[in-house]
Design a protein around this motif. Structure first.
Motif, mmCIF file in Angstrom:
data_model
loop_
_atom_site.group_PDB
_atom_site.id
_atom_site.type_symbol
_atom_site.label_atom_id
_atom_site.label_comp_id
_atom_site.label_asym_id
_atom_site.label_seq_id
_atom_site.Cartn_x
_atom_site.Cartn_y
_atom_site.Cartn_z
ATOM 1 N N MET A 14 -9.842 -16.940 -44.561
ATOM 2 C CA MET A 14 -9.269 -17.022 -45.831
ATOM 3 C C MET A 14 -7.817 -17.681 -45.979
ATOM 4 S SD MET A 14 -7.873 -13.519 -47.648
ATOM 5 C CE MET A 14 -6.387 -13.314 -46.502
ATOM 6 N N THR A 15 -6.931 -17.441 -44.850
ATOM 7 C CA THR A 15 -5.722 -17.855 -44.865
ATOM 8 C C THR A 15 -5.825 -19.525 -44.514
ATOM 9 O OG1 THR A 15 -5.222 -17.258 -42.426
ATOM 10 C CG2 THR A 15 -4.478 -15.780 -44.272
ATOM 11 N N LEU A 16 -6.698 -19.887 -43.834
ATOM 12 C CA LEU A 16 -6.977 -21.242 -43.489
ATOM 13 C C LEU A 16 -7.065 -21.997 -44.625
ATOM 14 C CD1 LEU A 16 -7.117 -23.554 -41.534
ATOM 15 C CD2 LEU A 16 -9.535 -22.883 -41.255
ATOM 16 N N PHE A 17 -8.148 -21.415 -45.503
ATOM 17 C CA PHE A 17 -8.377 -22.099 -46.823
ATOM 18 C C PHE A 17 -7.527 -22.314 -47.805
ATOM 19 C CE2 PHE A 17 -13.149 -21.857 -45.566
ATOM 20 C CZ PHE A 17 -13.471 -22.945 -45.835
ATOM 21 N N ASN A 67 -1.931 -12.790 -45.197
ATOM 22 C CA ASN A 67 -1.510 -13.756 -46.014
ATOM 23 C C ASN A 67 -0.146 -14.652 -45.256
ATOM 24 O OD1 ASN A 67 -3.508 -14.119 -48.227
ATOM 25 N ND2 ASN A 67 -2.580 -12.244 -49.034
ATOM 26 N N ALA A 68 0.381 -13.904 -44.878
ATOM 27 C CA ALA A 68 1.536 -14.272 -43.721
ATOM 28 C C ALA A 68 1.079 -15.316 -42.684
ATOM 29 C CB ALA A 68 2.521 -13.499 -43.208
ATOM 30 N N LEU A 69 -0.300 -15.323 -42.543
ATOM 31 C CA LEU A 69 -0.689 -16.414 -41.591
ATOM 32 C C LEU A 69 -0.574 -17.776 -41.928
ATOM 33 C CD1 LEU A 69 -3.980 -14.538 -40.125
ATOM 34 C CD2 LEU A 69 -2.137 -15.145 -38.803
ATOM 35 N N THR A 70 -0.640 -17.842 -43.296
ATOM 36 C CA THR A 70 -0.333 -19.236 -43.792
ATOM 37 C C THR A 70 0.826 -19.929 -43.336
ATOM 38 O OG1 THR A 70 0.798 -18.389 -45.877
ATOM 39 C CG2 THR A 70 -1.439 -18.611 -46.011
ATOM 40 N N LEU A 76 1.633 -25.844 -38.197
ATOM 41 C CA LEU A 76 0.365 -26.823 -37.567
ATOM 42 C C LEU A 76 0.132 -27.902 -38.527
ATOM 43 C CD1 LEU A 76 -2.019 -23.914 -36.205
ATOM 44 C CD2 LEU A 76 -0.218 -25.358 -34.877
ATOM 45 N N PHE A 77 -0.211 -27.693 -39.688
ATOM 46 C CA PHE A 77 -0.533 -28.935 -40.805
ATOM 47 C C PHE A 77 0.639 -29.749 -40.769
ATOM 48 C CE2 PHE A 77 -4.035 -26.011 -42.634
ATOM 49 C CZ PHE A 77 -4.915 -26.381 -41.617
ATOM 50 N N ALA A 78 1.978 -29.029 -40.967
ATOM 51 C CA ALA A 78 3.059 -29.998 -41.018
ATOM 52 C C ALA A 78 3.033 -31.077 -39.907
ATOM 53 C CB ALA A 78 4.450 -29.232 -41.361
ATOM 54 N N LYS A 79 2.996 -30.633 -38.758
ATOM 55 C CA LYS A 79 3.139 -31.266 -37.584
ATOM 56 C C LYS A 79 2.102 -32.305 -37.353
ATOM 57 C CE LYS A 79 5.040 -32.158 -33.543
ATOM 58 N NZ LYS A 79 6.331 -32.970 -33.400
ATOM 59 N N VAL A 80 0.728 -31.836 -37.468
ATOM 60 C CA VAL A 80 -0.275 -32.720 -37.143
ATOM 61 C C VAL A 80 -0.678 -33.556 -38.206
ATOM 62 C CG1 VAL A 80 -2.629 -32.575 -36.552
ATOM 63 C CG2 VAL A 80 -1.109 -30.815 -35.502
ATOM 64 N N VAL A 94 7.726 -18.106 -36.875
ATOM 65 C CA VAL A 94 6.558 -17.906 -37.046
ATOM 66 C C VAL A 94 5.886 -16.990 -35.946
ATOM 67 C CG1 VAL A 94 4.131 -19.086 -36.845
ATOM 68 C CG2 VAL A 94 5.996 -19.889 -38.444
ATOM 69 N N PHE A 95 6.581 -16.959 -34.756
ATOM 70 C CA PHE A 95 6.377 -16.007 -33.825
ATOM 71 C C PHE A 95 6.627 -14.469 -34.160
ATOM 72 C CE2 PHE A 95 8.125 -13.409 -30.226
ATOM 73 C CZ PHE A 95 6.823 -13.128 -29.455
ATOM 74 N N PHE A 96 7.823 -14.522 -34.797
ATOM 75 C CA PHE A 96 7.972 -12.995 -35.248
ATOM 76 C C PHE A 96 7.242 -12.607 -36.458
ATOM 77 C CE2 PHE A 96 12.338 -13.820 -33.530
ATOM 78 C CZ PHE A 96 12.228 -12.653 -32.761
#
Length: 106
Positions: A14-17, A67-70, A76-80, A94-96
């Motif tokens: 869900m968060t990935l989409f 939803n915080a997984l976004t 990841l998307f910003a970097k890759v 993000v770790f926290f």
């Protein structure tokens, strides 16, 4: 509370989409290609439908904070994809967030 691993996998999906929707929207802003815009809408829509389903199956206190997984996907998307620089402060943040989500799920 249900302990079905599939439901928790769907939380990730869900968060990935939802995050992918933003990726396609950002792509549209630079390339102005309608398929990018439509794919962004479709991605958001799939994420929203999964959200509705999961709200029926899992506690609100699990689904909504997930939803915080976004933030993880965005990093990841910003970097890759967008080749943005990611500093230690963002990684720590993000770790926290992920630590807090794990506490909520367990």
């Amino acid at each position: 509370m249900k302990n079905d691993p599939l439901l928790y996998t769907l939380l990730l999906v869900m968060t990935l989409f939802g995050s992918l929707g933003s990726v396609f929207f950002k792509g549209y802003t630079s390339k102005k290609k309608i398929p990018l815009l439509l794919t962004g809408f479709a991605s958001y829509g799939i994420g929203a439908l999964l959200n509705i389903y999961l709200l029926k199956e899992l506690p609100y206190t699990i689904v909504m904070p997930a939803n915080a997984l976004t933030f993880l996907w965005a990093l990841l998307f910003a970097k890759v994809i967008f080749k943005e620089s990611i500093g230690i402060i963002k990684i720590t943040g993000v770790f926290f967030i992920m630590s807090g989500l794990l506490l909520l799920i367990w």
